[in-house]
Design a protein around this motif. Sequence first.
Motif, PDB file in Angstrom:
ATOM      1  N   MET A  92       0.851  -1.159   0.000  1.00 21.04           N
ATOM      2  CA  MET A  92       0.000   0.000   0.000  1.00 21.04           C
ATOM      3  C   MET A  92       0.899   1.224   0.000  1.00 21.04           C
ATOM      4  N   LEU A  93       0.505   2.230  -0.741  1.00 25.28           N
ATOM      5  CA  LEU A  93       1.256   3.480  -0.782  1.00 25.28           C
ATOM      6  C   LEU A  93       0.496   4.569  -0.053  1.00 25.28           C
ATOM      7  N   VAL A  94       1.216   5.331   0.742  1.00 26.54           N
ATOM      8  CA  VAL A  94       0.669   6.454   1.500  1.00 26.54           C
ATOM      9  C   VAL A  94       1.176   7.731   0.842  1.00 26.54           C
ATOM     10  N   GLU A  95       0.339   8.753   0.833  1.00 25.90           N
ATOM     11  CA  GLU A  95       0.757  10.007   0.204  1.00 25.90           C
ATOM     12  C   GLU A  95       2.023  10.544   0.853  1.00 25.90           C
ATOM     13  N   THR A  96       2.803  11.269   0.089  1.00 24.17           N
ATOM     14  CA  THR A  96       4.036  11.854   0.581  1.00 24.17           C
ATOM     15  C   THR A  96       3.719  12.720   1.797  1.00 24.17           C
ATOM     16  N   GLY A  97       4.454  12.511   2.874  1.00 28.20           N
ATOM     17  CA  GLY A  97       4.220  13.262   4.099  1.00 28.20           C
ATOM     18  C   GLY A  97       3.178  12.630   5.009  1.00 28.20           C
ATOM     19  N   GLY A  98       2.475  11.604   4.515  1.00 23.96           N
ATOM     20  CA  GLY A  98       1.478  10.916   5.329  1.00 23.96           C
ATOM     21  C   GLY A  98       2.138  10.041   6.380  1.00 23.96           C
ATOM     22  N   ASP A  99       1.368   9.643   7.367  1.00 24.10           N
ATOM     23  CA  ASP A  99       1.883   8.828   8.464  1.00 24.10           C
ATOM     24  C   ASP A  99       1.730   7.350   8.113  1.00 24.10           C
ATOM     25  N   CYS A 100       2.763   6.769   7.511  1.00 27.63           N
ATOM     26  CA  CYS A 100       2.704   5.378   7.074  1.00 27.63           C
ATOM     27  C   CYS A 100       2.542   4.415   8.255  1.00 27.63           C
ATOM     28  N   HIS A 101       3.052   4.784   9.403  1.00 26.10           N
ATOM     29  CA  HIS A 101       2.946   3.922  10.588  1.00 26.10           C
ATOM     30  C   HIS A 101       1.508   3.871  11.089  1.00 26.10           C
ATOM     31  N   ALA A 102       0.818   5.003  11.102  1.00 28.73           N
ATOM     32  CA  ALA A 102      -0.588   5.046  11.522  1.00 28.73           C
ATOM     33  C   ALA A 102      -1.461   4.267  10.538  1.00 28.73           C
ATOM     34  N   VAL A 103      -1.184   4.384   9.249  1.00 26.14           N
ATOM     35  CA  VAL A 103      -1.949   3.652   8.234  1.00 26.14           C
ATOM     36  C   VAL A 103      -1.787   2.153   8.450  1.00 26.14           C
ATOM     37  N   ARG A 104      -0.559   1.708   8.699  1.00 27.03           N
ATOM     38  CA  ARG A 104      -0.321   0.280   8.949  1.00 27.03           C
ATOM     39  C   ARG A 104      -1.075  -0.199  10.181  1.00 27.03           C
ATOM     40  N   ARG A 105      -1.007   0.582  11.276  1.00 26.05           N
ATOM     41  CA  ARG A 105      -1.711   0.194  12.502  1.00 26.05           C
ATOM     42  C   ARG A 105      -3.224   0.115  12.261  1.00 26.05           C
ATOM     43  N   ASP A 106      -3.777   1.096  11.541  1.00 19.22           N
ATOM     44  CA  ASP A 106      -5.215   1.098  11.250  1.00 19.22           C
ATOM     45  C   ASP A 106      -5.603  -0.114  10.401  1.00 19.22           C
ATOM     46  N   LEU A 107      -4.766  -0.463   9.418  1.00 18.30           N
ATOM     47  CA  LEU A 107      -5.044  -1.645   8.589  1.00 18.30           C
ATOM     48  C   LEU A 107      -4.999  -2.925   9.416  1.00 18.30           C
ATOM     49  N   HIS A 123       5.742   5.103   1.296  1.00 18.11           N
ATOM     50  CA  HIS A 123       5.335   6.389   0.736  1.00 18.11           C
ATOM     51  C   HIS A 123       5.347   6.318  -0.786  1.00 18.11           C
ATOM     52  N   GLN A 124       4.343   6.936  -1.398  1.00 15.54           N
ATOM     53  CA  GLN A 124       4.359   6.990  -2.861  1.00 15.54           C
ATOM     54  C   GLN A 124       5.501   7.891  -3.295  1.00 15.54           C
ATOM     55  N   PRO A 125       6.032   7.654  -4.481  1.00 15.02           N
ATOM     56  CA  PRO A 125       7.182   8.445  -4.927  1.00 15.02           C
ATOM     57  C   PRO A 125       6.825   9.912  -5.117  1.00 15.02           C
ATOM     58  N   GLU A 126       7.827  10.741  -4.957  1.00 13.81           N
ATOM     59  CA  GLU A 126       7.660  12.172  -5.219  1.00 13.81           C
ATOM     60  C   GLU A 126       7.257  12.365  -6.669  1.00 13.81           C
ATOM     61  N   LYS A 127       6.388  13.317  -6.924  1.00 16.41           N
ATOM     62  CA  LYS A 127       5.943  13.587  -8.285  1.00 16.41           C
ATOM     63  C   LYS A 127       7.006  14.340  -9.084  1.00 16.41           C
ATOM     64  N   VAL A 128       7.868  15.057  -8.383  1.00 16.76           N
ATOM     65  CA  VAL A 128       8.882  15.859  -9.049  1.00 16.76           C
ATOM     66  C   VAL A 128      10.254  15.320  -8.671  1.00 16.76           C
ATOM     67  N   LEU A 129      11.055  15.029  -9.650  1.00 18.89           N
ATOM     68  CA  LEU A 129      12.420  14.571  -9.409  1.00 18.89           C
ATOM     69  C   LEU A 129      13.289  15.779  -9.109  1.00 18.89           C
ATOM     70  N   GLN A 130      13.989  15.749  -7.999  1.00 18.71           N
ATOM     71  CA  GLN A 130      14.874  16.852  -7.633  1.00 18.71           C
ATOM     72  C   GLN A 130      16.301  16.465  -7.968  1.00 18.71           C
ATOM     73  N   VAL A 131      16.938  17.295  -8.740  1.00 14.63           N
ATOM     74  CA  VAL A 131      18.323  17.055  -9.121  1.00 14.63           C
ATOM     75  C   VAL A 131      19.146  18.238  -8.627  1.00 14.63           C
ATOM     76  N   ALA A 132      20.273  17.946  -8.009  1.00 14.23           N
ATOM     77  CA  ALA A 132      21.137  19.005  -7.497  1.00 14.23           C
ATOM     78  C   ALA A 132      22.578  18.688  -7.865  1.00 14.23           C
ATOM     79  N   ALA A 133      23.327  19.729  -8.083  1.00 11.20           N
ATOM     80  CA  ALA A 133      24.745  19.573  -8.398  1.00 11.20           C
ATOM     81  C   ALA A 133      25.495  19.154  -7.144  1.00 11.20           C
ATOM     82  N   PRO A 134      26.509  18.296  -7.275  1.00 12.34           N
ATOM     83  CA  PRO A 134      27.320  17.922  -6.117  1.00 12.34           C
ATOM     84  C   PRO A 134      27.877  19.175  -5.438  1.00 12.34           C
TER      85      PRO A 134
END
Length: 71
Positions: free
Chosen positions: A1-16, A35-46
């Motif tokens: 199961m995927l939880v929205e980014t920033g969601g409480d995956c531990h609470a979702v598991r306990r509720d399930l 957590h579901q993957p971020e919608k935007v890929l962040q790329v940064a220079a070293p």
Amino acid sequence: MLVETGGDCHAVRRDLERLVARDHGITHTTLQVDHQPEKVLQVAAPGSGVTPARHCEDPHGPIHRGEPHGH
């Protein structure tokens, strides 16, 4: 199961776990909640000082271990 980014995956598991136990009488489960993957890929220079978002520090659920043999 995927939880929205920033969601409480531990609470979702306990509720399930509670729902499956209450509705189906299943008291020992192995659920993978992440957590579901971020919608935007962040790329940064070293060396830019930008760090990617970190995943949860806690494991996703309790670890069940059986009794040691002979006890």
